[in-house]
Design a protein around this motif. Structure first.
Motif, mmCIF file in Angstrom:
data_model
loop_
_atom_site.group_PDB
_atom_site.id
_atom_site.type_symbol
_atom_site.label_atom_id
_atom_site.label_comp_id
_atom_site.label_asym_id
_atom_site.label_seq_id
_atom_site.Cartn_x
_atom_site.Cartn_y
_atom_site.Cartn_z
ATOM 1 N N PRO A 1 62.880 37.078 3.363
ATOM 2 C CA PRO A 1 64.168 36.455 3.018
ATOM 3 C C PRO A 1 64.998 36.039 4.242
ATOM 4 O O PRO A 1 65.938 35.255 4.107
ATOM 5 C CB PRO A 1 64.884 37.560 2.226
ATOM 6 N N LEU A 2 64.643 36.539 5.439
ATOM 7 C CA LEU A 2 65.332 36.130 6.666
ATOM 8 C C LEU A 2 64.812 34.804 7.199
ATOM 9 O O LEU A 2 65.290 34.297 8.210
ATOM 10 C CB LEU A 2 65.188 37.206 7.743
ATOM 11 N N GLY A 3 63.801 34.224 6.514
ATOM 12 C CA GLY A 3 63.290 32.924 6.913
ATOM 13 C C GLY A 3 62.287 32.963 8.037
ATOM 14 O O GLY A 3 62.014 31.921 8.661
ATOM 15 N N LYS A 4 61.706 34.135 8.313
ATOM 16 C CA LYS A 4 60.728 34.299 9.380
ATOM 17 C C LYS A 4 59.410 34.806 8.803
ATOM 18 O O LYS A 4 59.406 35.524 7.797
ATOM 19 C CB LYS A 4 61.235 35.299 10.419
ATOM 20 N N PRO A 5 58.266 34.463 9.440
ATOM 21 C CA PRO A 5 56.990 34.997 8.964
ATOM 22 C C PRO A 5 56.988 36.524 8.967
ATOM 23 O O PRO A 5 57.433 37.155 9.920
ATOM 24 C CB PRO A 5 55.975 34.434 9.971
ATOM 25 N N ASN A 6 56.480 37.104 7.884
ATOM 26 C CA ASN A 6 56.404 38.555 7.743
ATOM 27 C C ASN A 6 55.539 39.168 8.842
ATOM 28 O O ASN A 6 54.506 38.614 9.218
ATOM 29 C CB ASN A 6 55.832 38.869 6.365
ATOM 30 N N GLY A 7 55.940 40.351 9.330
ATOM 31 C CA GLY A 7 55.199 40.995 10.401
ATOM 32 C C GLY A 7 53.794 41.396 10.010
ATOM 33 O O GLY A 7 52.868 41.343 10.823
ATOM 34 N N GLY A 8 53.597 41.814 8.758
ATOM 35 C CA GLY A 8 52.263 42.144 8.299
ATOM 36 C C GLY A 8 51.358 40.920 8.255
ATOM 37 O O GLY A 8 50.146 41.016 8.516
ATOM 38 N N TYR A 9 51.923 39.780 7.919
ATOM 39 C CA TYR A 9 51.168 38.518 7.948
ATOM 40 C C TYR A 9 50.714 38.202 9.365
ATOM 41 O O TYR A 9 49.549 37.839 9.602
ATOM 42 C CB TYR A 9 52.036 37.402 7.370
ATOM 43 N N ILE A 10 51.612 38.354 10.339
ATOM 44 C CA ILE A 10 51.254 38.130 11.738
ATOM 45 C C ILE A 10 50.113 39.061 12.141
ATOM 46 O O ILE A 10 49.141 38.654 12.795
ATOM 47 C CB ILE A 10 52.467 38.352 12.646
ATOM 48 N N LEU A 11 50.200 40.325 11.737
ATOM 49 C CA LEU A 11 49.153 41.297 12.038
ATOM 50 C C LEU A 11 47.814 40.860 11.445
ATOM 51 O O LEU A 11 46.770 40.922 12.109
ATOM 52 C CB LEU A 11 49.567 42.668 11.506
ATOM 53 N N ALA A 12 47.809 40.422 10.195
ATOM 54 C CA ALA A 12 46.566 40.007 9.550
ATOM 55 C C ALA A 12 45.936 38.816 10.257
ATOM 56 O O ALA A 12 44.716 38.770 10.467
ATOM 57 C CB ALA A 12 46.829 39.677 8.080
ATOM 58 N N VAL A 13 46.746 37.838 10.644
ATOM 59 C CA VAL A 13 46.244 36.661 11.354
ATOM 60 C C VAL A 13 45.593 37.071 12.674
ATOM 61 O O VAL A 13 44.482 36.635 13.013
ATOM 62 C CB VAL A 13 47.386 35.660 11.621
ATOM 63 N N MET A 14 46.274 37.916 13.424
ATOM 64 C CA MET A 14 45.779 38.317 14.742
ATOM 65 C C MET A 14 44.538 39.199 14.629
ATOM 66 O O MET A 14 43.584 39.055 15.407
ATOM 67 C CB MET A 14 46.887 39.021 15.513
ATOM 68 N N LEU A 15 44.534 40.107 13.668
ATOM 69 C CA LEU A 15 43.391 41.005 13.497
ATOM 70 C C LEU A 15 42.149 40.224 13.071
ATOM 71 O O LEU A 15 41.051 40.449 13.597
ATOM 72 C CB LEU A 15 43.731 42.074 12.465
ATOM 73 N N ARG A 16 42.325 39.306 12.146
ATOM 74 C CA ARG A 16 41.189 38.489 11.702
ATOM 75 C C ARG A 16 40.651 37.639 12.847
ATOM 76 O O ARG A 16 39.434 37.578 13.089
ATOM 77 C CB ARG A 16 41.604 37.611 10.527
ATOM 78 N N GLY A 17 41.545 37.005 13.596
ATOM 79 C CA GLY A 17 41.112 36.146 14.692
ATOM 80 C C GLY A 17 40.407 36.910 15.793
ATOM 81 O O GLY A 17 39.382 36.461 16.320
ATOM 82 N N LEU A 18 40.929 38.082 16.145
ATOM 83 C CA LEU A 18 40.306 38.890 17.192
ATOM 84 C C LEU A 18 38.922 39.352 16.773
ATOM 85 O O LEU A 18 37.962 39.274 17.550
ATOM 86 C CB LEU A 18 41.191 40.086 17.521
ATOM 87 N N GLY A 19 38.791 39.834 15.536
ATOM 88 C CA GLY A 19 37.495 40.290 15.055
ATOM 89 C C GLY A 19 36.458 39.181 15.045
ATOM 90 O O GLY A 19 35.301 39.390 15.434
ATOM 91 N N GLU A 20 36.867 37.979 14.606
ATOM 92 C CA GLU A 20 35.934 36.863 14.581
ATOM 93 C C GLU A 20 35.539 36.444 15.992
ATOM 94 O O GLU A 20 34.369 36.144 16.271
ATOM 95 C CB GLU A 20 36.553 35.689 13.822
ATOM 96 N N GLU A 21 36.499 36.424 16.891
ATOM 97 C CA GLU A 21 36.200 36.002 18.267
ATOM 98 C C GLU A 21 35.245 36.973 18.947
ATOM 99 O O GLU A 21 34.368 36.558 19.718
ATOM 100 C CB GLU A 21 37.505 35.885 19.068
ATOM 101 N N MET A 22 35.398 38.268 18.674
ATOM 102 C CA MET A 22 34.540 39.275 19.283
ATOM 103 C C MET A 22 33.200 39.423 18.571
ATOM 104 O O MET A 22 32.279 40.034 19.120
ATOM 105 C CB MET A 22 35.254 40.636 19.292
ATOM 106 N N GLY A 23 33.085 38.890 17.356
ATOM 107 C CA GLY A 23 31.887 39.149 16.568
ATOM 108 C C GLY A 23 31.740 40.622 16.265
ATOM 109 O O GLY A 23 30.631 41.168 16.236
ATOM 110 N N ALA A 24 32.877 41.272 16.001
ATOM 111 C CA ALA A 24 32.910 42.731 15.884
ATOM 112 C C ALA A 24 32.612 43.190 14.462
ATOM 113 O O ALA A 24 32.563 42.402 13.514
ATOM 114 C CB ALA A 24 34.285 43.251 16.312
#
Length: 260
Positions: free
Chosen positions: A31-54
């Protein structure tokens, strides 16, 4: 067939040299008009895992350095260790030339080691018997359109009468019952209104969040327990547990936040 906004909005595209391009969307705004912190976490976690092939993520710790914005950004990833049982890496999210968030995460295969559970899941009525807060005045856009919530009763803060007990128990799932993967679990530990609102504090911003990812949930709703027990000098902690309908603890987290 409706668009899978979770898959679309958490995706990033490799550019080379450990850099990935992405776009943050307003579909996950608070409601503050900013991306949710959990959403940011999910984006970063998914991207890191894919980049590492982990393997599957086991634990992730994110520090928020700057308020994110809707729009383009990039992940800059680095593999720190690639062992047989645990692989560890880090990534930073960049927007407009600034670092927005820093994530360190460890990944590993799910083995057959010992399990011993001493906790118990929240005792909630069945989801169909609970209150849908979107019929009770909760906003229906942004993050609230991306998650289904069910509560045993209407929260006190919603009527201007905070209960004084910063504990919340509710059911959650991705909108429409979409399958929940590990990055989605990381999102769902930070997807509902903070329990500090039952103390009459309506604006809180996460500084640091650590999540333990235990197992993928069985299909269905997740019973969620959120608690705050310590408010000190304008800062507070928030603990979360996520349990599937089979009674398995699937994720837990602790975050450190500042009152605004």
């Amino acid at each position: 067939m409706s668009d899978d906004y979770y898959a679309i909005d958490t995706a990033s595209v490799p550019r080379g040299d450990g850099i990935r391009d992405l776009t943050l969307t307003s579909r996950w705004n608070t409601p503050l008009g900013k991306p949710n912190g959990g959403y940011i976490l999910a984006v970063m976690l998914r991207g890191l895992g894919e980049e590492m092939g982990a393997d599957d993520p086991l634990v992730a710790s994110i520090t928020y350095l700057k308020s994110p914005e809707d729009g383009v950004g990039e992940l800059r990833t680095k593999s720190l260790r690639h062992g047989r049982r645990v692989q560890t890496g880090e990534t930073t999210l960049h927007q407009h030339g600034a670092i927005v968030a820093h994530l360190v995460a460890s990944f590993g295969p799910r083995g057959e080691g010992r399990s011993h559970e001493l906790g118990i899941p929240p005792h909630l009525p069945p989801p169909d018997s609970c209150v849908d807060p979107r019929t009770e005045g909760m906003p229906e856009d942004g993050i609230f359109s991306r998650v289904d919530y069910r509560l045993a009763s209407r929260p006190g803060w919603a009527d201007g009468k905070p209960s004084g007990d910063p504990t919340v128990e509710l059911w959650q799932r991705l909108a429409g019952g979409r399958e929940i993967d590990f990055p989605a679990l990381a999102f769902l530990v930070d997807s509902y209104a903070p329990p500090i609102m039952e103390l009459g504090e309506f604006q809180s911003m996460t500084v640091q969040l650590t999540v333990h990812l235990h197992r993928k949930p069985e299909p269905g709703w997740l019973a969620t327990r959120l608690t705050t027990r310590h408010v000190v000098s304008g800062f507070h902690e928030e603990d979360c547990e996520l349990w599937d309908e089979a009674g398995n603890l699937v994720a837990q987290s602790r975050q450190f936040a500042i009152l605004l």
